[in-house]
Design a protein around this motif. Structure first.
Motif, PDB file in Angstrom:
ATOM      1  N   MET A   1       6.183   0.188  58.704  1.00 56.59           N
ATOM      2  CA  MET A   1       7.224  -0.601  59.331  1.00 56.59           C
ATOM      3  C   MET A   1       6.857  -0.839  60.786  1.00 56.59           C
ATOM      4  SD  MET A   1      11.262   0.205  59.739  1.00 56.59           S
ATOM      5  CE  MET A   1      11.833  -0.593  58.273  1.00 56.59           C
ATOM      6  N   GLY A   2       6.993  -2.030  61.277  1.00 53.89           N
ATOM      7  CA  GLY A   2       6.604  -2.407  62.622  1.00 53.89           C
ATOM      8  C   GLY A   2       7.392  -1.718  63.720  1.00 53.89           C
ATOM      9  N   LEU A   3       8.693  -1.530  63.529  1.00 53.99           N
ATOM     10  CA  LEU A   3       9.511  -0.884  64.558  1.00 53.99           C
ATOM     11  C   LEU A   3       9.107   0.567  64.766  1.00 53.99           C
ATOM     12  CD1 LEU A   3      13.091  -2.261  63.832  1.00 53.99           C
ATOM     13  CD2 LEU A   3      11.682  -2.704  65.830  1.00 53.99           C
ATOM     14  N   LYS A   4       8.802   1.258  63.690  1.00 59.23           N
ATOM     15  CA  LYS A   4       8.371   2.650  63.820  1.00 59.23           C
ATOM     16  C   LYS A   4       7.072   2.730  64.621  1.00 59.23           C
ATOM     17  CE  LYS A   4      10.274   4.853  59.696  1.00 59.23           C
ATOM     18  NZ  LYS A   4       9.906   5.554  58.457  1.00 59.23           N
ATOM     19  N   LYS A   5       6.144   1.856  64.305  1.00 54.98           N
ATOM     20  CA  LYS A   5       4.854   1.856  64.998  1.00 54.98           C
ATOM     21  C   LYS A   5       5.041   1.566  66.484  1.00 54.98           C
ATOM     22  CE  LYS A   5       0.268  -0.197  64.976  1.00 54.98           C
ATOM     23  NZ  LYS A   5      -0.622  -1.181  64.379  1.00 54.98           N
ATOM     24  N   LYS A   6       5.861   0.575  66.814  1.00 54.04           N
ATOM     25  CA  LYS A   6       6.089   0.215  68.216  1.00 54.04           C
ATOM     26  C   LYS A   6       6.805   1.336  68.963  1.00 54.04           C
ATOM     27  CE  LYS A   6       4.213  -3.806  68.404  1.00 54.04           C
ATOM     28  NZ  LYS A   6       2.977  -3.976  69.151  1.00 54.04           N
ATOM     29  N   THR A   7       7.755   1.994  68.313  1.00 53.42           N
ATOM     30  CA  THR A   7       8.451   3.105  68.950  1.00 53.42           C
ATOM     31  C   THR A   7       7.486   4.247  69.235  1.00 53.42           C
ATOM     32  OG1 THR A   7      10.489   2.496  67.779  1.00 53.42           O
ATOM     33  CG2 THR A   7      10.402   4.696  68.743  1.00 53.42           C
ATOM     34  N   HIS A   8       6.623   4.547  68.269  1.00 54.23           N
ATOM     35  CA  HIS A   8       5.621   5.598  68.455  1.00 54.23           C
ATOM     36  C   HIS A   8       4.666   5.226  69.587  1.00 54.23           C
ATOM     37  CE1 HIS A   8       1.751   7.622  67.662  1.00 54.23           C
ATOM     38  NE2 HIS A   8       2.551   8.645  67.397  1.00 54.23           N
ATOM     39  N   GLU A   9       4.195   3.988  69.611  1.00 55.29           N
ATOM     40  CA  GLU A   9       3.278   3.544  70.665  1.00 55.29           C
ATOM     41  C   GLU A   9       3.925   3.639  72.046  1.00 55.29           C
ATOM     42  OE1 GLU A   9       2.222  -0.401  69.469  1.00 55.29           O
ATOM     43  OE2 GLU A   9       0.708   0.281  68.049  1.00 55.29           O
ATOM     44  N   THR A  10       5.159   3.189  72.153  1.00 56.74           N
ATOM     45  CA  THR A  10       5.864   3.226  73.435  1.00 56.74           C
ATOM     46  C   THR A  10       6.061   4.666  73.896  1.00 56.74           C
ATOM     47  OG1 THR A  10       7.020   1.178  72.919  1.00 56.74           O
ATOM     48  CG2 THR A  10       7.979   2.548  74.649  1.00 56.74           C
ATOM     49  N   SER A  11       6.453   5.528  72.982  1.00 56.29           N
ATOM     50  CA  SER A  11       6.644   6.934  73.307  1.00 56.29           C
ATOM     51  C   SER A  11       5.342   7.563  73.797  1.00 56.29           C
ATOM     52  CB  SER A  11       7.157   7.670  72.070  1.00 56.29           C
ATOM     53  OG  SER A  11       7.267   9.048  72.309  1.00 56.29           O
ATOM     54  N   THR A  12       4.259   7.270  73.103  1.00 57.85           N
ATOM     55  CA  THR A  12       2.960   7.841  73.450  1.00 57.85           C
ATOM     56  C   THR A  12       2.426   7.277  74.767  1.00 57.85           C
ATOM     57  OG1 THR A  12       2.444   8.137  71.116  1.00 57.85           O
ATOM     58  CG2 THR A  12       0.598   8.192  72.645  1.00 57.85           C
ATOM     59  N   LEU A  13       2.437   5.961  74.903  1.00 55.41           N
ATOM     60  CA  LEU A  13       1.872   5.331  76.092  1.00 55.41           C
ATOM     61  C   LEU A  13       2.661   5.628  77.359  1.00 55.41           C
ATOM     62  CD1 LEU A  13       0.901   1.852  74.616  1.00 55.41           C
ATOM     63  CD2 LEU A  13      -0.665   3.679  75.315  1.00 55.41           C
ATOM     64  N   CYS A  14       3.976   5.723  77.234  1.00 55.66           N
ATOM     65  CA  CYS A  14       4.825   5.944  78.409  1.00 55.66           C
ATOM     66  C   CYS A  14       5.153   7.411  78.639  1.00 55.66           C
ATOM     67  CB  CYS A  14       6.125   5.152  78.271  1.00 55.66           C
ATOM     68  SG  CYS A  14       5.855   3.369  78.192  1.00 55.66           S
ATOM     69  N   GLY A  15       4.781   8.260  77.679  1.00 51.27           N
ATOM     70  CA  GLY A  15       5.044   9.684  77.819  1.00 51.27           C
ATOM     71  C   GLY A  15       6.532  10.013  77.821  1.00 51.27           C
ATOM     72  N   LEU A  20      14.175   6.532  66.610  1.00 46.40           N
ATOM     73  CA  LEU A  20      14.585   5.284  65.977  1.00 46.40           C
ATOM     74  C   LEU A  20      15.381   5.636  64.736  1.00 46.40           C
ATOM     75  CD1 LEU A  20      14.205   2.145  65.793  1.00 46.40           C
ATOM     76  CD2 LEU A  20      12.173   2.629  64.438  1.00 46.40           C
ATOM     77  N   ILE A  21      16.569   5.074  64.625  1.00 45.53           N
ATOM     78  CA  ILE A  21      17.406   5.275  63.447  1.00 45.53           C
ATOM     79  C   ILE A  21      17.796   3.891  62.940  1.00 45.53           C
ATOM     80  CG2 ILE A  21      19.523   6.261  62.512  1.00 45.53           C
ATOM     81  CD1 ILE A  21      19.470   8.197  64.950  1.00 45.53           C
ATOM     82  N   ILE A  22      17.415   3.608  61.704  1.00 44.91           N
ATOM     83  CA  ILE A  22      17.723   2.304  61.102  1.00 44.91           C
ATOM     84  C   ILE A  22      18.592   2.557  59.878  1.00 44.91           C
ATOM     85  CG2 ILE A  22      16.785   0.219  60.040  1.00 44.91           C
ATOM     86  CD1 ILE A  22      14.133   0.876  61.504  1.00 44.91           C
ATOM     87  N   TYR A  23      19.760   1.937  59.862  1.00 46.82           N
ATOM     88  CA  TYR A  23      20.626   2.087  58.699  1.00 46.82           C
ATOM     89  C   TYR A  23      21.366   0.784  58.465  1.00 46.82           C
ATOM     90  CZ  TYR A  23      24.429   2.679  62.036  1.00 46.82           C
ATOM     91  OH  TYR A  23      25.326   2.494  63.039  1.00 46.82           O
ATOM     92  N   GLY A  24      21.903   0.642  57.301  1.00 48.71           N
ATOM     93  CA  GLY A  24      22.640  -0.561  56.953  1.00 48.71           C
ATOM     94  C   GLY A  24      22.942  -0.575  55.473  1.00 48.71           C
ATOM     95  N   SER A  25      23.267  -1.733  54.980  1.00 50.32           N
ATOM     96  CA  SER A  25      23.563  -1.865  53.553  1.00 50.32           C
ATOM     97  C   SER A  25      22.591  -2.865  52.940  1.00 50.32           C
ATOM     98  CB  SER A  25      24.997  -2.315  53.334  1.00 50.32           C
ATOM     99  OG  SER A  25      25.233  -3.534  53.990  1.00 50.32           O
ATOM    100  N   TRP A  37      12.654   7.840  62.826  1.00 48.79           N
ATOM    101  CA  TRP A  37      11.385   8.174  63.465  1.00 48.79           C
ATOM    102  C   TRP A  37      11.730   8.951  64.711  1.00 48.79           C
ATOM    103  CZ3 TRP A  37       9.073   8.163  68.099  1.00 48.79           C
ATOM    104  CH2 TRP A  37       7.745   8.573  68.108  1.00 48.79           C
ATOM    105  N   PRO A  38      11.193  10.105  64.922  1.00 52.99           N
ATOM    106  CA  PRO A  38      10.269  10.836  64.075  1.00 52.99           C
ATOM    107  C   PRO A  38      10.923  11.204  62.747  1.00 52.99           C
ATOM    108  CG  PRO A  38      10.596  11.946  66.209  1.00 52.99           C
ATOM    109  CD  PRO A  38      11.515  10.800  66.149  1.00 52.99           C
ATOM    110  N   SER A  39      10.116  11.452  61.762  1.00 52.94           N
ATOM    111  CA  SER A  39      10.643  11.683  60.423  1.00 52.94           C
ATOM    112  C   SER A  39      11.339  13.039  60.281  1.00 52.94           C
ATOM    113  CB  SER A  39       9.535  11.554  59.383  1.00 52.94           C
ATOM    114  OG  SER A  39       8.494  12.460  59.653  1.00 52.94           O
ATOM    115  N   ASN A  40      11.105  13.948  61.195  1.00 57.55           N
ATOM    116  CA  ASN A  40      11.748  15.258  61.171  1.00 57.55           C
ATOM    117  C   ASN A  40      13.162  15.130  61.748  1.00 57.55           C
ATOM    118  OD1 ASN A  40      12.684  17.836  61.682  1.00 57.55           O
ATOM    119  ND2 ASN A  40      10.750  18.575  62.513  1.00 57.55           N
ATOM    120  N   PRO A  41      14.199  15.315  60.925  1.00 59.46           N
ATOM    121  CA  PRO A  41      15.581  15.161  61.406  1.00 59.46           C
ATOM    122  C   PRO A  41      15.933  16.101  62.558  1.00 59.46           C
ATOM    123  CG  PRO A  41      15.547  15.343  59.006  1.00 59.46           C
ATOM    124  CD  PRO A  41      14.163  15.621  59.490  1.00 59.46           C
ATOM    125  N   GLU A  42      15.348  17.293  62.587  1.00 49.46           N
ATOM    126  CA  GLU A  42      15.638  18.229  63.683  1.00 49.46           C
ATOM    127  C   GLU A  42      15.111  17.702  65.012  1.00 49.46           C
ATOM    128  OE1 GLU A  42      17.701  20.824  63.510  1.00 49.46           O
ATOM    129  OE2 GLU A  42      18.001  20.143  61.454  1.00 49.46           O
TER     130      GLU A  42
END
Length: 73
Positions: A1-15, A20-25, A37-42
């Motif tokens: 999924m593109g949003l997960k990848k971008k969130t991970h990249e932003t987190s990594t690059l910016c430190g 990211l939480i995506i929900y709906g119907s 994302w991250p996939s670990n709920p804790e």
């Protein structure tokens, strides 16, 4: 999924911590299991808790600043 990848990249690059939480119907109005994302709920809970604590600290600082200036919130 593109949003997960971008969130991970932003987190990594910016430190910075990010989550990211995506929900709906679905199209047939059945609830869809949320994606995290991250996939670990804790880890997601930990990030949200730190954000909430930071927001409450900022709010307290604003109240103190306003009261020292004689302003009301």
């Amino acid at each position: 999924m593109g949003l997960k990848k971008k969130t991970h990249e932003t987190s990594t690059l910016c430190g910075v911590d990010a989550c990211l939480i995506i929900y709906g119907s679905s199209s047939d109005e059945h609830l869809v299991e949320p994606l995290f994302w991250p996939s670990n709920p804790e880890e997601v809970k930990s990030i949200i808790k730190r954000i909430n604590l930071g927001n409450s600290s900022m709010h307290r600082a604003q109240i103190l600043k306003s009261s020292s200036l004689g302003l009301s919130c």
